[in-house]
Design a protein around this motif. Structure first.
Motif, mmCIF file in Angstrom:
data_model
loop_
_atom_site.group_PDB
_atom_site.id
_atom_site.type_symbol
_atom_site.label_atom_id
_atom_site.label_comp_id
_atom_site.label_asym_id
_atom_site.label_seq_id
_atom_site.Cartn_x
_atom_site.Cartn_y
_atom_site.Cartn_z
ATOM 1 N N SER A 1 -1.279 15.636 4.257
ATOM 2 C CA SER A 1 -2.216 16.341 3.375
ATOM 3 C C SER A 1 -3.253 15.421 2.741
ATOM 4 O O SER A 1 -4.255 15.885 2.208
ATOM 5 C CB SER A 1 -1.443 17.076 2.276
ATOM 6 N N LEU A 2 -3.040 14.117 2.767
ATOM 7 C CA LEU A 2 -4.020 13.200 2.157
ATOM 8 C C LEU A 2 -4.898 12.511 3.206
ATOM 9 O O LEU A 2 -5.664 11.602 2.888
ATOM 10 C CB LEU A 2 -3.308 12.133 1.318
ATOM 11 N N LEU A 3 -4.809 12.946 4.454
ATOM 12 C CA LEU A 3 -5.567 12.251 5.490
ATOM 13 C C LEU A 3 -7.073 12.483 5.393
ATOM 14 O O LEU A 3 -7.849 11.792 6.042
ATOM 15 C CB LEU A 3 -5.069 12.637 6.895
ATOM 16 N N GLY A 4 -7.483 13.419 4.558
ATOM 17 C CA GLY A 4 -8.911 13.630 4.361
ATOM 18 C C GLY A 4 -9.558 12.557 3.493
ATOM 19 O O GLY A 4 -10.788 12.504 3.372
ATOM 20 N N THR A 5 -8.756 11.683 2.908
ATOM 21 C CA THR A 5 -9.293 10.654 2.010
ATOM 22 C C THR A 5 -10.281 9.747 2.748
ATOM 23 O O THR A 5 -9.957 9.210 3.810
ATOM 24 C CB THR A 5 -8.137 9.785 1.457
ATOM 25 N N PRO A 6 -11.496 9.581 2.184
ATOM 26 C CA PRO A 6 -12.448 8.676 2.839
ATOM 27 C C PRO A 6 -12.086 7.204 2.609
ATOM 28 O O PRO A 6 -11.525 6.859 1.568
ATOM 29 C CB PRO A 6 -13.786 9.012 2.175
ATOM 30 N N LEU A 7 -12.406 6.373 3.572
ATOM 31 C CA LEU A 7 -12.153 4.939 3.457
ATOM 32 C C LEU A 7 -13.187 4.350 2.505
ATOM 33 O O LEU A 7 -14.324 4.084 2.891
ATOM 34 C CB LEU A 7 -12.241 4.282 4.837
ATOM 35 N N GLY B 1 0.822 -1.204 0.000
ATOM 36 C CA GLY B 1 0.000 0.000 0.000
ATOM 37 C C GLY B 1 0.859 1.257 0.000
ATOM 38 O O GLY B 1 2.023 1.239 0.398
ATOM 39 N N ALA B 2 0.257 2.353 -0.434
ATOM 40 C CA ALA B 2 0.986 3.620 -0.535
ATOM 41 C C ALA B 2 1.150 4.261 0.836
ATOM 42 O O ALA B 2 0.379 4.008 1.758
ATOM 43 C CB ALA B 2 0.235 4.563 -1.459
ATOM 44 N N TYR B 3 2.177 5.117 0.947
ATOM 45 C CA TYR B 3 2.359 5.963 2.124
ATOM 46 C C TYR B 3 1.689 7.300 1.855
ATOM 47 O O TYR B 3 1.999 7.964 0.864
ATOM 48 C CB TYR B 3 3.847 6.187 2.400
ATOM 49 N N PHE B 4 0.766 7.687 2.732
ATOM 50 C CA PHE B 4 0.100 8.971 2.588
ATOM 51 C C PHE B 4 0.730 9.994 3.530
ATOM 52 O O PHE B 4 1.017 9.674 4.687
ATOM 53 C CB PHE B 4 -1.388 8.844 2.950
ATOM 54 N N PHE C 1 -9.712 5.768 -2.476
ATOM 55 C CA PHE C 1 -8.309 5.465 -2.214
ATOM 56 C C PHE C 1 -7.530 5.302 -3.500
ATOM 57 O O PHE C 1 -6.403 5.766 -3.622
ATOM 58 C CB PHE C 1 -8.176 4.229 -1.315
ATOM 59 N N ALA C 2 -8.141 4.634 -4.466
ATOM 60 C CA ALA C 2 -7.465 4.460 -5.746
ATOM 61 C C ALA C 2 -7.211 5.824 -6.384
ATOM 62 O O ALA C 2 -6.133 6.083 -6.919
ATOM 63 C CB ALA C 2 -8.303 3.569 -6.661
ATOM 64 N N ALA C 3 -8.203 6.713 -6.281
ATOM 65 C CA ALA C 3 -8.057 8.041 -6.884
ATOM 66 C C ALA C 3 -6.917 8.828 -6.239
ATOM 67 O O ALA C 3 -6.267 9.647 -6.895
ATOM 68 C CB ALA C 3 -9.374 8.815 -6.759
ATOM 69 N N ALA C 4 -6.664 8.567 -4.964
ATOM 70 C CA ALA C 4 -5.583 9.283 -4.269
ATOM 71 C C ALA C 4 -4.243 8.556 -4.431
ATOM 72 O O ALA C 4 -3.260 8.909 -3.784
ATOM 73 C CB ALA C 4 -5.931 9.432 -2.791
ATOM 74 N N GLY C 5 -4.212 7.546 -5.293
ATOM 75 C CA GLY C 5 -2.962 6.840 -5.551
ATOM 76 C C GLY C 5 -2.651 5.770 -4.525
ATOM 77 O O GLY C 5 -1.510 5.322 -4.419
ATOM 78 N N GLY C 6 -3.654 5.349 -3.772
ATOM 79 C CA GLY C 6 -3.413 4.310 -2.770
ATOM 80 C C GLY C 6 -4.338 3.144 -2.952
ATOM 81 O O GLY C 6 -4.966 2.988 -4.003
ATOM 82 N N MET C 7 -4.410 2.301 -1.944
ATOM 83 C CA MET C 7 -5.403 1.230 -1.955
ATOM 84 C C MET C 7 -5.785 0.883 -0.527
ATOM 85 O O MET C 7 -4.993 1.012 0.398
ATOM 86 C CB MET C 7 -4.878 0.011 -2.693
ATOM 87 N N LEU C 8 -7.019 0.451 -0.388
ATOM 88 C CA LEU C 8 -7.561 0.141 0.928
ATOM 89 C C LEU C 8 -7.107 -1.247 1.377
ATOM 90 O O LEU C 8 -6.913 -1.481 2.571
ATOM 91 C CB LEU C 8 -9.082 0.193 0.820
ATOM 92 N N GLY C 9 -6.953 -2.132 0.419
ATOM 93 C CA GLY C 9 -6.498 -3.484 0.739
ATOM 94 C C GLY C 9 -7.392 -4.151 1.766
ATOM 95 O O GLY C 9 -8.622 -4.096 1.671
#
Ligand SMILES: Cc1cc2nc3c(=O)[nH]c(=O)nc-3n(C[C@H](O)[C@H](O)[C@H](O)COP(=O)(O)O)c2cc1C
Ligand code: SF4
Ligand code: FES
Lengths: 177, 515
Positions: B392-398, B386-389, B403-411
């Protein structure tokens, strides 16, 4: 604690077997029993190897041929499986086994420095056994104790929120001959 | 006789629950009191473990972080009737940490005796299976589809579609395989459920077996979880005795049984096709897809392979209806997510909430900030791939898509918090090191790329040709992402590239930093 018990029995009985490179008759009977117990299960190789390691403390090279024959596999297939999985050992471990978590949640709580310090003090690397044969330290990647990191398993028993002094105490206890 | 409840979940044991239990027994007998200690799973507030509870007319009263030394004082304070004491936390369910959660899958965890089928039934267990066998396999598939349930193992694939594919496939045998390899660092929900409410998993697998026409199930549990292995094995025995498994499950005339298989310390065996090979007794090497496991899976037979939490969601869905489940959540992520809050966090543990909560709310409101008291600097979500946020990206909803849109994944829902002492270059190096250690070796980009990435990171740290090595890492990430057979090699660039993008200041060499 079971692992510890098996490992110490192992130290006491294993010497002769490895001299001949063949399992002693008592060991052969134990292996037979393991193979018989798994005769009806599908894809039995991993369960068999786990049982062998639980009984002997490792997977003796001499066990490969009988396992292969019983499961209708080639010896190369069995050896390939033994070497693929981190859990299976081809030599006995120390009397105690400390599995120390190296993964991220434990890193976030200082696990990296903790592990380095402990290994340095014991004079071993990952997977190594102390000179007196008392303690083997293995790397694991997560024990599911990530909210109370850093974590470890000592002979199968979980310990967590480790810090330098706590780990020293654990190691000292396990290291005692 | 007074009743006390004390968890025997591995997390509680790691914090000394066994010694607390012994101290209670000693103290009670010294005082001539008759006390029954019920050993439960954990409710998931790992920060409160060992959490001892006393049954009182006002409900169960909790005492958090109890040590053996506290026990005489607790008895003195009237533990058995919920007396006042500095460690008293009141009714656990009333704590904001629990009251703010929506417990569907983890409703019973920490409350019941995990191996008591009577407890399980008394708390709503077995209702899902009863409804399933009453409505018939086709209607069960319908409910699961309607619920919108997506796989909790990481990829988020719709469970209903997978079940239906396996149900439609024609074969002499079919299998249900539960993926309990839970290899992602920062995750423990599967472990907690298996230790705290194993009948729920068994019931979920029985429902899946009934729906697709599979008579044999396997639970593949990682060897790092000895307690979960013992508990699930014991629960299977009891489930057979209670008619939840066996030749005629829940009076349906349909037969289904389960066996536990133990992994052997290989992260890649969490990948579904590697897991199937491992179950077949082979090296855990990834298979090319197609064929899909739902069509040609274990021993070449149609196989539903699902994560523990996916299967454990089925009983609730069957008992309450797919629509009720789908009413929770956000966007295309429906139902609840079991978030595992871990790492450098003050109040870590399992938080089950509808999808959509923000990462910040989770870390601040539930987590209470870092354990060290220092500022949060990075958060890794979704395990080692998974990505490191950054902050500034902590507003991302679960939510899978957000998560994909923010370049991460929920896994699998693991959230690992790091404070400002973290060295992100070391974290990026570790991602390569982990991939190198755990790669199944089938494809070159992953096998070789991870090793070269590690070497390049070392050269950057040493200040050797920093620009050239950074460019090499970019190339390696692109190659691994594009040309790996599975997500092990394909997603290793996630933690690496996110660390580089969001924390570039950590990648200057020591020499540059000194300038
Ligand atoms: C490298 C790798 C490791 C994985 N590890 C796990 C795991 O430990 N547990 C799990 O449930 N899924 C894991 N998965 C996902 C599985 O391949 C698969 O998607 C999942 O078992 C499907 O079940 P689900 O639809 O219920 O999520 C992993 C995938 C990859 C690529
Ligand atoms: S990406 Fe890595 S783990 Fe996945 S198949 Fe290729 S070599 Fe194996
Ligand atoms: S990361 Fe160490 S226990 Fe999970």
């Amino acid at each position: 604690m079971r692992g510890a018990h098996v490992a110490s029995m192992d130290q006491a009985t294993r010497g002769k077997a490895s001299n001949t490179g063949l399992p002693a008759p008592a060991d052969a009977a134990q292996l037979e029993a393991i193979l018989a117990a798994h005769a009806d299960s599908e894809g039995a190789l991993l369960p068999v190897l786990h049982a062998v390691q639980e009984t002997f403390g490792y997977v003796p090279a001499a066990a490969v041929a009988p396992i292969a024959e019983a499961l209708n596999l080639s010896k190369a297939e069995v050896t390939g499986v033994v070497s693929f999985y981190h859990d299976f050992r081809d030599a006995p471990a120390g009397r105690h086994v400390l599995k120390l978590c190296r993964a991220e949640a434990c890193q976030a709580m200082g696990g990296r420095g903790l592990a380095e310090r402990a290994l340095r003090r014991l004079g071993i690397g990952w997977g190594g056994t102390t000179a007196n044969g008392a303690l083997t330290v293995e790397a694991v990647y997560c024990l599911g104790l990530c909210a109370i990191a850093p974590a470890a398993l000592l002979d199968g028993e979980p310990v967590a929120r480790l810090d330098g002094p706590a780990l020293d105490v654990l190691c000292a206890r396990a290291e005692a001959p | 006789m007074s009743r006390l409840f004390l968890p025997r979940d591995a997390a509680a044991l790691a914090l000394g629950a066994e010694a607390v239990g012994e101290a209670i027994a000693r103290e009670a007998s010294a005082r001539g009191l008759s006390v029954e200690i019920v050993r439960t799973g954990t409710r998931g507030a790992c920060w409160l473990e060992p959490l001892l509870e006393a049954e009182t007319p006002a409900g169960r009263i909790g005492y958090g972080g109890v040590s053996p030394g506290d026990v005489p004082g607790l008895f003195e304070a009237g533990l058995l009737v919920g007396g006042a004491h500095p460690k008293r936390v009141g009714r656990p369910g009333d704590l904001p940490w629990f009251a703010g959660q929506t417990r569907l899958t983890f409703a019973r965890c920490g409350i019941v005796d995990p191996l008591s089928i009577e407890d399980y039934r008394a708390h709503g267990g077995c209702e899902g299976l009863a409804r399933a066998v009453a409505m018939g396999p086709e209607a069960v598939l319908e409910e699961i589809v309607k619920s919108g349930l997506r796989g909790r193992g990481g990829a988020g694939f719709p469970a209903g579609i997978k079940w239906r594919t396996a149900a439609r496939a024609d074969a002499d045998r079919k299998y249900i395989v539960c993926n309990a390899d839970e290899g992602d660092s920062g995750t423990f929900a599967d472990r907690m459920l298996m230790e705290g409410d194993p009948f729920l998993l068994i019931e979920g697998m029985a429902i899946a077996g009934y729906a697709v026409g599979a008579r044999q199930g396997y639970v593949y549990i990682r060897s790092e979880y000895p307690h979960a292995i013992r508990t699930v094995r014991a629960a299977i025995e009891r489930a057979r005795g209670a008619g939840l498994l066996g030749a005629d499950i829940a009076g349906s005339g349909f037969g289904f049984d389960i066996a536990v298989r133990v992994g052997a310390g290989a992260y890649i065996c969490g990948e579904e096709t590697a897991l199937l090979d491992s179950l077949e007794g082979k090296r855990g090497v990834v298979r090319a897809k197609p064929p899909l496991p739902a069509i040609e899976g274990l021993f070449g037979r149609p196989t539903v392979i699902n994560n523990v939490l996916t299967l454990a969601a089925a009983p609730w869905i069957l008992a309450h209806g797919g629509a009720a489940y789908a009413a929770l959540g956000a966007g295309r992520s429906l139902g609840t997510l079991a978030v595992q809050l871990a790492g450098n966090v003050a109040r870590g543990g399992l938080v089950e909430v509808p999808f959509g909560l923000s990462l910040r709310a989770l870390i601040e409101e539930w987590g209470g900030g870092t354990a060290s008291g220092r500022p949060v600097r990075a958060v890794q979500v979704g395990g080692p791939l998974g990505a490191y946020f950054p902050e500034s990206l902590l507003g991302t909803p679960l939510d899978y898509e957000a998560f994909a849109a923010a370049g991460g994944m929920l896994g699998h829902g693991g959230v690992v918090v790091f404070d400002d002492s973290v060295d992100m270059a070391a974290q990026a190096r570790f991602a390569f090191e982990f991939c190198a250690a755990e790669s199944c070796g089938k494809c070159t980009p992953c096998r070789i790329g991870a090793v070269r990435g590690m070497e390049a990171m070392d050269r950057i740290a040493a200040g050797t040709e920093v620009a050239r090595n950074r460019a090499l890492i970019d190339d390696l990430c692109e190659l691994m992402a594009d040309a790996s057979l599975c997500a092990m090699g394909g997603l290793t660039p996630n933690p690496v590239a996110s660390a580089l993008r969001h924390f570039p200041e950590d990648f200057r060499s020591a020499a540059q930093a000194a300038e």
